[in-house]
Design a protein around this motif. Structure first.
Motif, PDB file in Angstrom:
ATOM      1  N   PRO A   5       0.863  -1.351  -0.200  1.00  0.00           N
ATOM      2  CA  PRO A   5       0.117  -0.149  -0.399  1.00  0.00           C
ATOM      3  C   PRO A   5       0.870   1.348  -0.066  1.00  0.00           C
ATOM      4  O   PRO A   5       2.136   1.546   0.655  1.00  0.00           O
ATOM      5  CB  PRO A   5      -0.752   0.273   0.815  1.00  0.00           C
ATOM      6  CG  PRO A   5       0.189  -0.882   2.046  1.00  0.00           C
ATOM      7  CD  PRO A   5       0.677  -2.138   0.741  1.00  0.00           C
ATOM      8  N   PRO A   6      -0.245   2.262  -0.977  1.00  0.00           N
ATOM      9  CA  PRO A   6       1.259   3.673  -0.714  1.00  0.00           C
ATOM     10  C   PRO A   6       1.796   3.600   1.349  1.00  0.00           C
ATOM     11  O   PRO A   6       0.646   3.851   1.671  1.00  0.00           O
ATOM     12  CB  PRO A   6       0.615   4.636  -1.239  1.00  0.00           C
ATOM     13  CG  PRO A   6      -1.312   4.136  -1.263  1.00  0.00           C
ATOM     14  CD  PRO A   6      -0.929   2.305  -0.645  1.00  0.00           C
ATOM     15  N   PRO A   7       2.656   4.712   1.037  1.00  0.00           N
ATOM     16  CA  PRO A   7       2.863   5.314   2.504  1.00  0.00           C
ATOM     17  C   PRO A   7       2.107   5.683   3.197  1.00  0.00           C
ATOM     18  O   PRO A   7       1.680   6.648   2.085  1.00  0.00           O
ATOM     19  CB  PRO A   7       4.993   5.686   2.567  1.00  0.00           C
ATOM     20  CG  PRO A   7       5.282   5.624   0.758  1.00  0.00           C
ATOM     21  CD  PRO A   7       3.923   4.693  -0.323  1.00  0.00           C
ATOM     22  N   ASP A   8       1.728   6.165   4.310  1.00  0.00           N
ATOM     23  CA  ASP A   8       1.317   7.092   5.088  1.00  0.00           C
ATOM     24  C   ASP A   8       1.459   8.462   4.769  1.00  0.00           C
ATOM     25  O   ASP A   8       2.577   8.913   4.459  1.00  0.00           O
ATOM     26  CB  ASP A   8       1.245   6.553   6.357  1.00  0.00           C
ATOM     27  CG  ASP A   8       0.553   8.061   7.308  1.00  0.00           C
ATOM     28  OD1 ASP A   8       0.498   8.780   7.004  1.00  0.00           O
ATOM     29  OD2 ASP A   8       0.055   7.181   8.389  1.00  0.00           O
ATOM     30  N   PRO A   9       0.568   9.496   4.315  1.00  0.00           N
ATOM     31  CA  PRO A   9       1.402  10.697   4.345  1.00  0.00           C
ATOM     32  C   PRO A   9       1.987  11.530   5.396  1.00  0.00           C
ATOM     33  O   PRO A   9       2.745  11.858   4.610  1.00  0.00           O
ATOM     34  CB  PRO A   9       0.292  11.498   3.777  1.00  0.00           C
ATOM     35  CG  PRO A   9      -1.351  10.518   3.573  1.00  0.00           C
ATOM     36  CD  PRO A   9      -0.213   9.094   4.305  1.00  0.00           C
ATOM     37  N   ALA A  10       1.515  11.128   6.628  1.00  0.00           N
ATOM     38  CA  ALA A  10       2.830  11.327   7.830  1.00  0.00           C
ATOM     39  C   ALA A  10       4.335  11.342   7.632  1.00  0.00           C
ATOM     40  O   ALA A  10       5.338  11.455   7.477  1.00  0.00           O
ATOM     41  CB  ALA A  10       2.036  11.509   8.843  1.00  0.00           C
ATOM     42  N   VAL A  11       4.396   9.838   6.901  1.00  0.00           N
ATOM     43  CA  VAL A  11       5.700   9.139   6.517  1.00  0.00           C
ATOM     44  C   VAL A  11       5.991   9.649   5.579  1.00  0.00           C
ATOM     45  O   VAL A  11       7.943   9.958   5.879  1.00  0.00           O
ATOM     46  CB  VAL A  11       5.877   7.873   6.290  1.00  0.00           C
ATOM     47  CG1 VAL A  11       6.617   6.725   6.391  1.00  0.00           C
ATOM     48  CG2 VAL A  11       5.119   6.774   7.829  1.00  0.00           C
ATOM     49  N   ARG A  12       5.558   9.894   4.656  1.00  0.00           N
ATOM     50  CA  ARG A  12       5.809  10.274   3.270  1.00  0.00           C
ATOM     51  C   ARG A  12       6.475  11.684   3.456  1.00  0.00           C
ATOM     52  O   ARG A  12       8.075  12.023   3.340  1.00  0.00           O
ATOM     53  CB  ARG A  12       5.007  10.831   2.194  1.00  0.00           C
ATOM     54  CG  ARG A  12       4.718   9.424   2.011  1.00  0.00           C
ATOM     55  CD  ARG A  12       3.863   8.807   0.398  1.00  0.00           C
ATOM     56  NE  ARG A  12       3.830  10.584  -0.270  1.00  0.00           N
ATOM     57  CZ  ARG A  12       5.128   9.852  -1.259  1.00  0.00           C
ATOM     58  NH1 ARG A  12       4.825   8.750  -2.034  1.00  0.00           N
ATOM     59  NH2 ARG A  12       5.031  10.959  -2.650  1.00  0.00           N
ATOM     60  N   ASP A  13       5.799  12.537   5.044  1.00  0.00           N
ATOM     61  CA  ASP A  13       6.267  14.076   4.857  1.00  0.00           C
ATOM     62  C   ASP A  13       7.431  13.748   5.638  1.00  0.00           C
ATOM     63  O   ASP A  13       8.745  14.754   5.818  1.00  0.00           O
ATOM     64  CB  ASP A  13       5.031  14.374   5.749  1.00  0.00           C
ATOM     65  CG  ASP A  13       5.484  16.091   6.012  1.00  0.00           C
ATOM     66  OD1 ASP A  13       6.124  16.863   5.121  1.00  0.00           O
ATOM     67  OD2 ASP A  13       5.735  16.344   7.542  1.00  0.00           O
ATOM     68  N   ALA A  14       7.507  13.001   6.722  1.00  0.00           N
ATOM     69  CA  ALA A  14       8.636  12.373   7.985  1.00  0.00           C
ATOM     70  C   ALA A  14       9.846  11.909   7.113  1.00  0.00           C
ATOM     71  O   ALA A  14      11.195  12.642   7.209  1.00  0.00           O
ATOM     72  CB  ALA A  14       8.570  11.685   8.816  1.00  0.00           C
ATOM     73  N   ALA A  15       9.271  11.252   5.879  1.00  0.00           N
ATOM     74  CA  ALA A  15      11.130  10.462   5.077  1.00  0.00           C
ATOM     75  C   ALA A  15      11.515  12.211   4.229  1.00  0.00           C
ATOM     76  O   ALA A  15      12.812  12.320   4.143  1.00  0.00           O
ATOM     77  CB  ALA A  15      10.768   9.791   4.268  1.00  0.00           C
ATOM     78  N   THR A  16      10.366  13.358   3.677  1.00  0.00           N
ATOM     79  CA  THR A  16      11.059  13.957   2.955  1.00  0.00           C
ATOM     80  C   THR A  16      11.403  15.053   4.616  1.00  0.00           C
ATOM     81  O   THR A  16      12.789  16.249   3.412  1.00  0.00           O
ATOM     82  CB  THR A  16      10.085  14.871   2.110  1.00  0.00           C
ATOM     83  OG1 THR A  16       9.468  13.892   1.518  1.00  0.00           O
ATOM     84  CG2 THR A  16      10.766  16.206   1.763  1.00  0.00           C
ATOM     85  N   ARG A  17      10.756  15.260   5.432  1.00  0.00           N
ATOM     86  CA  ARG A  17      12.488  16.278   6.208  1.00  0.00           C
ATOM     87  C   ARG A  17      13.081  15.310   6.220  1.00  0.00           C
ATOM     88  O   ARG A  17      14.157  16.380   6.443  1.00  0.00           O
ATOM     89  CB  ARG A  17      10.924  16.489   7.579  1.00  0.00           C
ATOM     90  CG  ARG A  17       9.311  17.637   6.651  1.00  0.00           C
ATOM     91  CD  ARG A  17       8.618  17.663   7.967  1.00  0.00           C
ATOM     92  NE  ARG A  17       9.782  17.962   9.339  1.00  0.00           N
ATOM     93  CZ  ARG A  17       9.158  17.350  10.620  1.00  0.00           C
ATOM     94  NH1 ARG A  17       7.638  17.137  10.444  1.00  0.00           N
ATOM     95  NH2 ARG A  17       9.592  17.518  11.544  1.00  0.00           N
ATOM     96  N   PHE A  18      13.101  14.525   7.020  1.00  0.00           N
ATOM     97  CA  PHE A  18      14.399  13.411   7.171  1.00  0.00           C
ATOM     98  C   PHE A  18      15.445  14.071   6.190  1.00  0.00           C
ATOM     99  O   PHE A  18      16.780  14.519   6.644  1.00  0.00           O
ATOM    100  CB  PHE A  18      14.098  12.040   7.776  1.00  0.00           C
ATOM    101  CG  PHE A  18      15.505  11.502   7.966  1.00  0.00           C
ATOM    102  CD1 PHE A  18      15.839  11.557   9.096  1.00  0.00           C
ATOM    103  CD2 PHE A  18      15.925  10.880   7.407  1.00  0.00           C
ATOM    104  CE1 PHE A  18      17.484  10.164   9.714  1.00  0.00           C
ATOM    105  CE2 PHE A  18      17.312   9.839   7.304  1.00  0.00           C
ATOM    106  CZ  PHE A  18      17.603   9.552   8.796  1.00  0.00           C
ATOM    107  N   MET A  19      14.977  13.337   5.033  1.00  0.00           N
ATOM    108  CA  MET A  19      16.198  13.680   3.937  1.00  0.00           C
ATOM    109  C   MET A  19      17.404  15.251   3.968  1.00  0.00           C
ATOM    110  O   MET A  19      17.665  15.345   3.786  1.00  0.00           O
ATOM    111  CB  MET A  19      15.707  13.078   2.553  1.00  0.00           C
ATOM    112  CG  MET A  19      15.628  11.642   2.617  1.00  0.00           C
ATOM    113  SD  MET A  19      17.451  10.490   2.844  1.00  0.00           S
ATOM    114  CE  MET A  19      18.121  11.286   1.572  1.00  0.00           C
ATOM    115  N   THR A  20      16.128  15.595   3.885  1.00  0.00           N
ATOM    116  CA  THR A  20      16.540  17.090   4.227  1.00  0.00           C
ATOM    117  C   THR A  20      17.221  17.758   4.913  1.00  0.00           C
ATOM    118  O   THR A  20      18.104  18.459   4.862  1.00  0.00           O
ATOM    119  CB  THR A  20      15.067  18.114   3.924  1.00  0.00           C
ATOM    120  OG1 THR A  20      14.536  17.897   2.695  1.00  0.00           O
ATOM    121  CG2 THR A  20      15.544  19.734   3.540  1.00  0.00           C
ATOM    122  N   SER A  21      16.841  17.448   6.004  1.00  0.00           N
ATOM    123  CA  SER A  21      17.844  17.777   7.587  1.00  0.00           C
ATOM    124  C   SER A  21      18.970  16.978   7.364  1.00  0.00           C
ATOM    125  O   SER A  21      20.154  17.275   7.637  1.00  0.00           O
ATOM    126  CB  SER A  21      17.273  17.530   8.828  1.00  0.00           C
ATOM    127  OG  SER A  21      15.841  17.806   8.749  1.00  0.00           O
TER     128      SER A  21
END
Length: 160
Positions: A5-21
């Motif tokens: 299933p597609p990732p939870d939007p909160a997980v997607r957002d966290a992954a993007t913020r994590f990689m950016t940080s």
């Protein structure tokens, strides 16, 4: 093959913020550490990791390559640079003359010590911004994220 299933939007957002940080932290540390390491230790971050890993026991090029994830041909160039600067010595292995054993020279040991002082000061200042529970949580989280996982880019129930 079963699709996940597609990732939870909160997980997607966290992954993007994590990689950016992570990207920003890596760049900021590079901008701070590179000139300081060159000035105070006569080295750079790459040499630091090579010297540290050799000192920690990865004394053969193949092992060093595997530990640091550096292709053997590139590692060979890095080791030649360290040798040319008098930071490492290459000796024939006493047990197997086909193998080369790496060790730090006294100059390499000094450079590593000086580099560690720079790194501890620089990174210590950043980590000092965190209180003890935050620092413990960060280190625990990083340990969890870097623990071996047989399929880190797949979701449960699927195989590559």
């Amino acid at each position: 093959m079963k699709s996940s299933p597609p990732p939870d939007p909160a997980v997607r957002d966290a992954a993007t913020r994590f990689m950016t940080s992570i990207w920003q932290l890596q760049r900021e540390l590079g901008h701070e550490l590179d000139p300081l390491l060159r000035e105070r230790a006569g080295t750079d971050p790459r040499a630091y990791f090579l010297l540290r890993t050799i000192q920690d026991g990865a004394q053969y090029p193949k092992v060093l390559s595997e530990c640091l994830g550096i292709p053997p041909n590139l590692l060979s160039r890095f080791l030649s640079d360290l040798s040319a600067h008098g930071l490492i010595a290459r000796q024939m292995d006493e047990q197997d003359s086909r193998r080369v054993r790496l060790s730090l020279t006294p100059a390499g040991t000094r450079a590593l010590g000086q580099a560690e002082e720079v790194i501890h000061d620089c990174i210590g200042a950043r980590l000092g911004r965190l209180d003890v529970p935050q620092l413990a949580a960060l280190l625990d989280a990083l340990r969890t994220l870097t623990s071996p996982d047989p399929h880190p880019c797949t979701t449960q129930g699927t195989r590559p």
